[in-house]
Design a protein around this motif. Structure first.
Motif, short mmCIF file in Angstrom:
data_model
loop_
_atom_site.label_atom_id
_atom_site.label_comp_id
_atom_site.label_asym_id
_atom_site.label_seq_id
_atom_site.Cartn_x
_atom_site.Cartn_y
_atom_site.Cartn_z
N PRO A 1 48.02 -1.61 124.15
CA PRO A 1 47.54 -2.15 122.87
C PRO A 1 46.70 -1.13 122.12
N ALA A 2 46.79 -1.17 120.80
CA ALA A 2 46.01 -0.25 119.98
C ALA A 2 44.53 -0.55 120.11
N VAL A 3 43.71 0.50 120.10
CA VAL A 3 42.26 0.32 120.20
C VAL A 3 41.61 0.94 118.98
N ASP A 4 40.44 0.44 118.67
CA ASP A 4 39.68 0.95 117.53
C ASP A 4 38.65 1.94 118.06
N ASP A 5 38.83 3.21 117.73
CA ASP A 5 37.95 4.24 118.27
C ASP A 5 36.87 4.68 117.29
N ARG A 6 36.60 3.87 116.27
CA ARG A 6 35.42 4.14 115.47
C ARG A 6 34.18 3.94 116.34
N GLY A 7 33.13 4.63 116.00
CA GLY A 7 31.93 4.56 116.84
C GLY A 7 31.31 3.19 116.87
N LEU A 8 31.26 2.54 115.72
CA LEU A 8 30.58 1.25 115.61
C LEU A 8 31.33 0.40 114.60
N VAL A 9 31.69 -0.81 115.01
CA VAL A 9 32.37 -1.74 114.12
C VAL A 9 31.67 -3.09 114.21
N ILE A 10 31.19 -3.61 113.11
CA ILE A 10 30.56 -4.93 113.07
C ILE A 10 31.64 -5.96 112.79
N ASP A 11 31.66 -7.02 113.59
CA ASP A 11 32.63 -8.09 113.40
C ASP A 11 32.39 -8.75 112.05
N PRO A 12 33.37 -8.69 111.14
CA PRO A 12 33.15 -9.25 109.80
C PRO A 12 32.95 -10.76 109.79
N PRO B 1 28.07 -14.40 111.67
CA PRO B 1 27.24 -15.15 110.71
C PRO B 1 26.01 -14.39 110.27
N GLY B 2 25.51 -13.48 111.11
CA GLY B 2 24.30 -12.75 110.79
C GLY B 2 24.58 -11.41 110.15
N VAL B 3 23.51 -10.76 109.72
CA VAL B 3 23.59 -9.46 109.05
C VAL B 3 22.59 -8.51 109.72
N SER C 1 23.56 -14.53 114.54
CA SER C 1 23.97 -13.49 115.48
C SER C 1 24.97 -12.53 114.84
N VAL C 2 25.09 -11.35 115.46
CA VAL C 2 25.98 -10.30 114.96
C VAL C 2 26.81 -9.75 116.11
N GLY C 3 28.13 -9.74 115.94
CA GLY C 3 29.02 -9.16 116.93
C GLY C 3 29.33 -7.71 116.60
N VAL C 4 29.36 -6.87 117.64
CA VAL C 4 29.55 -5.43 117.44
C VAL C 4 30.55 -4.90 118.47
N LEU C 5 31.42 -3.99 118.05
CA LEU C 5 32.24 -3.20 118.97
C LEU C 5 31.70 -1.78 118.94
#
Length: 277
Positions: free
Chosen positions: A167-178, A181-183, A265-269
């Motif tokens: 599966p394709a992966v996202d190799d950006r350093g930091l990705v915030i889940d759009p 609910p939080g910022v 809350s904020v989700g992050v990859l």
């Protein structure tokens, strides 16, 4: 003994290095079937007998806790071997007197669902001496076991068949889940994670001591709760082959403390690449 340079690089969008590269010199020796998914996180049962509490004080930093746990990791990890099929985490808190003795060990939350393992971790923690302190203190740590699912076993012999692409992966350093609910500003997240690099470097250094050529990517999803603590960490497609290093780094992420997000809350990859060289 030979010096070996160990680098931690975080890649940003477009393949450039995000932030900075952390380098450390580690003295290393020159020689040398399905798994159940983690259960839902559950807090300590109200029916459990409360532990006697010592006088509370300042909370030890994550670095101080790790420093005091050094040399005891093997005994603590052996607790999981009572049920090797487990996957999950157990979060503990405890108090320390000025002599560094542990009191009031408490299981704060767990997804393990095995009281034997949880009791073993609590007992091992109670035996550790944390050294003299200027004042009483509290401490907490989240122990993670087998965050990554084991690789699937091949089914039969496949000759000449087409192989499935990973599966394709996202190799950006930091990705915030759009959908979060939080910022929380990316820079604020990055600064806290970068401050945790010494914790992650320790994990990788231990892995290199087992495999001099160890390298690869750690991709972790984590959730910053409204209080700024990390409430959840899951694997986001890591390919580093030493699963113990992945568990150790996940424990480091649980120890991070972020600014409180606005509105929830904020989700992050987050992606970290380790290179031995």
């Amino acid at each position: 003994m030979a010096d070996r340079s160990v680098m931690i690089a975080v890649r940003s969008a477009g393949g450039s290095t995000l932030g900075y590269v952390v380098s450390l010199l580690a003295a290393l020796a020159s020689c040398g079937g399905s798994t159940p998914a983690p259960a839902a996180l559950h807090p300590e049962s109200a029916s459990e007998k409360p532990q006697p509490a010592a006088k509370k004080g300042v909370e030890l930093s994550a670095g101080d806790v790790v420093q005091r746990l050094r040399g005891n990791e093997t005994d603590l990890r052996r607790c999981f071997f009572a049920n090797p099929s487990l996957r999950g985490l157990a979060r503990f808190t405890w108090q320390l007197d000025v002599e560094g003795k542990v009191h009031g060990v408490r299981r704060e939350a767990s997804t393990l669902g095995d009281p034997r393992v949880e009791a073993c971790i609590g007992e091992r923690l109670g035996e550790i001496h944390f050294g003299d302190l200027a004042e009483p203190a509290t401490a907490r740590w989240t122990f993670v076991f087998r965050l990554m699912a084991p690789p699937p076993r091949p089914k039969g012999n496949h000759h000449g068949g087409s192989k499935k692409k990973p599966p394709a992966v996202d190799d950006r350093g930091l990705v915030i889940d759009p959908s979060s609910p939080g910022v929380l500003a990316e820079d604020a997240i990055d600064n806290v994670v970068e401050a945790g690099y010494p914790l992650f470097a320790r994990c990788y250094r231990d892995g290199v001591s087992r495999n001099n050529d160890l390298g690869g990517n750690i991709r972790l999803h984590f959730v910053v709760s409204p209080s700024g603590s990390v409430s959840e960490v899951s694997d986001g497609g890591s390919d580093l082959t030493d699963r113990q290093v992945v568990d150790c780094i996940a424990e480091g992420f649980y120890a991070l403390r972020f600014p409180q997000p606005d509105r929830g809350s904020v989700g992050v990859l987050y992606h970290i690449r380790f290179e031995a060289g």
